[in-house]
Enzyme design. Structure first.
Site, PDB file in Angstrom:
ATOM      1  N   LYS A   1       0.849  -1.106   0.019  1.00  0.00           N
ATOM      2  CA  LYS A   1       0.094  -0.002  -0.028  1.00  0.00           C
ATOM      3  C   LYS A   1       1.033   1.280   0.025  1.00  0.00           C
ATOM      4  CE  LYS A   1      -3.662  -2.095   2.354  1.00  0.00           C
ATOM      5  NZ  LYS A   1      -4.655  -2.716   3.650  1.00  0.00           N
TER       6      LYS A   1
ATOM      7  N   GLN B   1      -4.136  -1.494  10.213  1.00  0.00           N
ATOM      8  CA  GLN B   1      -4.033  -2.855   9.467  1.00  0.00           C
ATOM      9  C   GLN B   1      -4.754  -3.874  10.308  1.00  0.00           C
ATOM     10  OE1 GLN B   1      -3.081  -3.144   6.123  1.00  0.00           O
ATOM     11  NE2 GLN B   1      -3.870  -5.311   6.600  1.00  0.00           N
TER      12      GLN B   1
ATOM     13  N   ASP C   1     -10.480   3.186   5.094  1.00  0.00           N
ATOM     14  CA  ASP C   1     -10.772   1.779   4.982  1.00  0.00           C
ATOM     15  C   ASP C   1     -12.441   1.744   5.142  1.00  0.00           C
ATOM     16  OD1 ASP C   1      -8.781  -0.146   4.416  1.00  0.00           O
ATOM     17  OD2 ASP C   1      -8.016   0.020   6.432  1.00  0.00           O
TER      18      ASP C   1
END
Lengths: 282, 282
Positions: free
Chosen positions: A29, A73, A96
């Site tokens: 990412k 994450q 997200d």
């Protein structure tokens, strides 16, 4: 409006512990960010960090005007409540789309930051000019990160803010009997699979010409080479003979997820900059 | 823990304008409240009220320790943003479950106040001992008050906080081709219809023995009597010949919706009292 303080969007990743897959995901990412001109930082934290310490770090990131996107994450260690952490990320920086309020907004067809994988699949379908209006889509897997938001984007009204896809949608999961799964998939114009079960979707479950999108990614031992390899939930070699469109694993959905993370970071940065500008002008 | 300040739960309805149907709905809800020992008040407001005045009234209700549940009867006049109003009702007093954060929590299978109609249907299914686990349910209609939350409660994991029903679920809507609607309904063990189209669901669309739940309620002219009457979305007289279970209109779902409003008010009151007690003790 341009101002003196213009800068590139900035994404901060929060990585707790030393899970190898998570480290790879975050690294990819951050690499993508660099490629598109998004500056980034990875906060690598020990797996022993307490929930309250993590919340304190998130408070700082939420308040930091130099941070536009915050990515925590997952998975987090067992002693940390993932839902509490996801809800603590500022809705405006929640690239997200996992904050409960942003999920609510998505489910109400409102403009919001949408989880990257379903958003990427929507983009994939749109760019491939696959018709969804009035078509039948089957989603296999009911996760909150893929299956549920995917079902939402597929079935909802295209005239609303999320620009959803107006398909008839069936959601199947671990308790769908195999015969029902087969019958429903076979009827579908679009099948989207996110279960983590390699080879679940076989050739005889797909209508000729249908679109098959594979979100699964599992590391398995390859007897031919004696090495490990990544596979999806679809028996790719055989299903591709009947499908009209099919995504490979690796490739396919994965890169789209990363691309949408970049888009979400850009969108978040733009909005935050506008609201700072507004304040400045007023 | 019992304390000196114990009182009955209190529900406040906010009714804007003079829509006849809305007035009847609110009256019925307040009557039900009285029957179960919930005190209530209806704030009847003129249809010319401004959004800011309405928000100010909601602020008072949100802050009033004597109010446990707040119900804003929809629809609101065109000059008022309904979504803004729904989101402004305190999540803890949101007995309709329409706040975006509560919707998000529902979609994440988290403990929350759930919209009354889908919650009532879930209770109806449970009390009638109709199996849902691994069964196929079809929801017709994608409204945010019924279809969407119903799909959520039907498909999600029964082990999570909402105690969902683990069914395979298909959602159909105005853009589902009639032939697909018929084929999918015919496959279903449970059909739940909320469209407002009288007689949409016919005998030949239902599998023998299936459960048919009718949320529709439309006033039509009855040629036989020369008067108006209320009808559902299901051709009741004919469908009842094939269905195993069927709900009538009126009756059926309507009273369950009202009952769940009472339950939500009780649940909200209990939690609010506990949190006031906790403050008192600390």
């Amino acid at each position: 409006m341009k101002n003196e303080n213009q800068r590139a969007p900035h994404l901060t990743a929060v990585l707790v512990g030393d899970n190898a897959a998570s480290q790879t995901y975050v690294k990819n990412k951050m690499k993508a960010a660099a490629e598109v001109g998004i500056t980034s930082e990875t906060k690598q934290l020990p797996k022993t960090i307490s929930e309250i310490e993590l919340l304190s770090i998130l408070t700082d990131l939420n308040n930091d005007d130099n941070v536009d996107g915050i990515l925590v994450q997952l998975p987090l260690p067992d002693h940390i409540n993932e839902r509490k952490i996801c809800n603590f990320v500022s809705c405006d920086k929640d690239v997200d789309g996992f904050n409960e309020k942003n999920i609510g907004r998505l489910c109400l067809d409102m403009n919001t930051l949408i989880p990257c994988t379903p958003l990427g699949i929507k983009e994939l379908i749109k760019r491939s000019e696959i018709e969804t209006f009035g078509k039948h889509a089957v989603v296999v897997g009911r996760s909150k990160t893929v299956g549920m938001p995917m079902m939402m984007l597929l079935h909802a009204d295209g005239r609303h803010e999320t620009g959803a896809m107006d398909a008839t949608v069936t959601i199947c999961h671990r308790f769908t009997p195999p015969s029902d799964l087969k019958q429903l998939c076979k009827m579908a114009d679009i099948v989207i699979v996110a279960t983590g079960i390699p080879g679940l979707i076989k050739e005889d479950m797909i209508k000729p010409g249908a679109t098959v999108i594979d979100v699964g990614i599992t590391r398995v031992f390859d007897e031919k080479t004696g090495k490990s390899k990544l596979v999806g939930d679809v028996d790719y070699e055989n299903v591709k003979k009947v499908a009209g469109f099919i995504t490979p694993v690796p490739g396919g959905v994965g890169p789209m997820t990363v691309a949408m993370l970049m888009r979400n970071t850009f969108v978040a940065a733009k909005k935050l900059a506008e609201s700072r500008n507004d304040k400045f002008i007023n």
